[in-house]
Design an enzyme around this catalytic site. Structure first.
Site, mmCIF file in Angstrom:
data_model
loop_
_atom_site.group_PDB
_atom_site.id
_atom_site.type_symbol
_atom_site.label_atom_id
_atom_site.label_comp_id
_atom_site.label_asym_id
_atom_site.label_seq_id
_atom_site.Cartn_x
_atom_site.Cartn_y
_atom_site.Cartn_z
ATOM 1 C CG ASP A 1 -1.560 1.272 1.659
ATOM 2 O OD1 ASP A 1 -2.735 1.469 0.730
ATOM 3 O OD2 ASP A 1 -1.382 2.110 2.306
ATOM 4 C CD GLU B 1 -3.484 -2.293 -0.437
ATOM 5 O OE1 GLU B 1 -3.694 -1.153 -0.703
ATOM 6 O OE2 GLU B 1 -3.785 -3.023 0.526
#
Lengths: 246, 246
Positions: free
Chosen positions: B66, B134
């Site tokens: 992320d 992610e």
């Protein structure tokens, strides 16, 4: 090559020469393109625009610097704390990049000295320190790329300022830890303020920690208390193996 | 050197060999250390721990990925949209890395095929696609460093998926734009579904866009509508200079 460099250096204006030297001292390396850093210190009140009519001030760079700081701190925490889950890592990062902490960093680097503005810095508010600090990180990324940016953050922020034990609340104060150890070991100690300059927001203190008559650590910060704590932390690491054995 | 590589390759188990080949296809380069990617696809239900007793699943890697995605997208927007202020950049980034968009990306890469879990993927919930996507980015960063991670995000995400005009709401649909142009220019066109496989969550469609009897663009996505829109966008860029002159 040396001659070419010299010519380039000489072609810089005297103001840019001073700016370059001050930047180099803070960065720990030579900047390539001063324009990025100038942008990082341009307040919106200057109403600057570029040739295409785009607004020029530090606010866009703040966005960029915030993102770079976020990813470097994320990678550091990920590697440093293998036991920490996602929630832990998120919480720790928030603490490190808190507005309060960034303001402190901006102040410690005294970045406000570079800001170009039409309003007095007095009216900027406290957060300006953190904001230009983020913009400064963004400028480093643009000027030198990710790996320099990462190195800068490690050397100038993580190493001297990020203390996971303290952030976790395990160590409340290195000063009390160290004093306790000195008393137990019958060592004499005192903190000496050797530097006290600047005014208002820019006040700076230098503190030396003496143990048994020897200076074991020094630190500078924006308050006497902070400088003492940082010096104590450095002192703690000098004696760590002895302290931890107790 | 070739022999050494061959020995190493041969020392991989057959399962790892298949995993390696599939990964290479998605990544566009050879992975170094499969362990990072295996971690990115390990669900918490496996209750895995490493030698030090630390929990091993994709959740920590999600945090890392992320952060990397955030900084690469930030730098892209910063460079691509010089007129955008901090608020604009923040808003655009949120759109790009929205949970919904990440879920779509995860699905398009069909990452769920790699997930190791003790519960059925049916019980994962929709967000698992974005989460492992992610984590996958995090694994790339660990395996190959920032610049590979950045290149992957540019090549596989930004270029095919990030369309600033569309995110700004300027272009609602490339399909209608292209159809309008074809009708005006008296060009024949049709969309042909040439591939329709997978079931449930993993359904995939391949669409070819024909203009005047020639295939001008192809696209694959998780719905027919999406595949048509992507093919239209690609078609739009083929004819852009002619379309924009109208």
């Amino acid at each position: 090559m040396r001659i070419i460099k010299k010519i380039f250096k000489n072609s810089r204006s005297p103001e840019d020469g001073i700016f370059f030297d001050k930047l180099e001292k803070i960065l720990g390396f030579k900047p390539n393109n001063l324009e990025h850093y100038k942008k990082a210190f341009t307040h919106r009140s200057m109403n600057k625009v570029d040739e295409e009519g785009n607004t020029v001030n530090y606010e866009r760079l703040e966005f960029l610097g915030d993102a770079m700081l976020g990813s470097v701190i994320a990678a550091h925490l990920f590697n440093k704390v293998p036991r920490g889950d996602e929630g832990y890592l998120t919480k720790m990062r928030s603490k490190i990049v808190s507005r309060e902490h960034l303001n402190e960093l901006g102040k410690d680097f005294n970045l406000i000295q570079f800001v170009e503005s039409k309003v007095s810095p007095k009216h900027f508010g406290e957060n300006v320190h953190g904001n230009i600090f983020e913009a400064f990180i963004g400028a480093i990324y643009l000027d030198k790329g990710f790996s320099y940016c990462e190195k800068f953050i490690h050397k100038k922020i993580i190493k001297p300022y990020v203390d996971i034990d303290r952030l976790e609340g395990k160590v409340i104060s290195y000063k009390s830890l160290l004093i306790e150890w000195c008393q137990k070991e019958k060592k004499s100690f005192h903190y000496e303020v050797y530097d006290d300059n600047g005014t208002g927001n820019l006040k700076h203190f230098g503190v030396k920690l003496h143990i048994d008559g020897k200076v074991v650590a020094k630190a500078r910060a924006t308050s006497k208390k902070k400088a003492e704590e940082i010096a104590s932390k450095r002192g703690y690491f000098v004696f760590q193996s002895q302290i931890d054995m107790k």
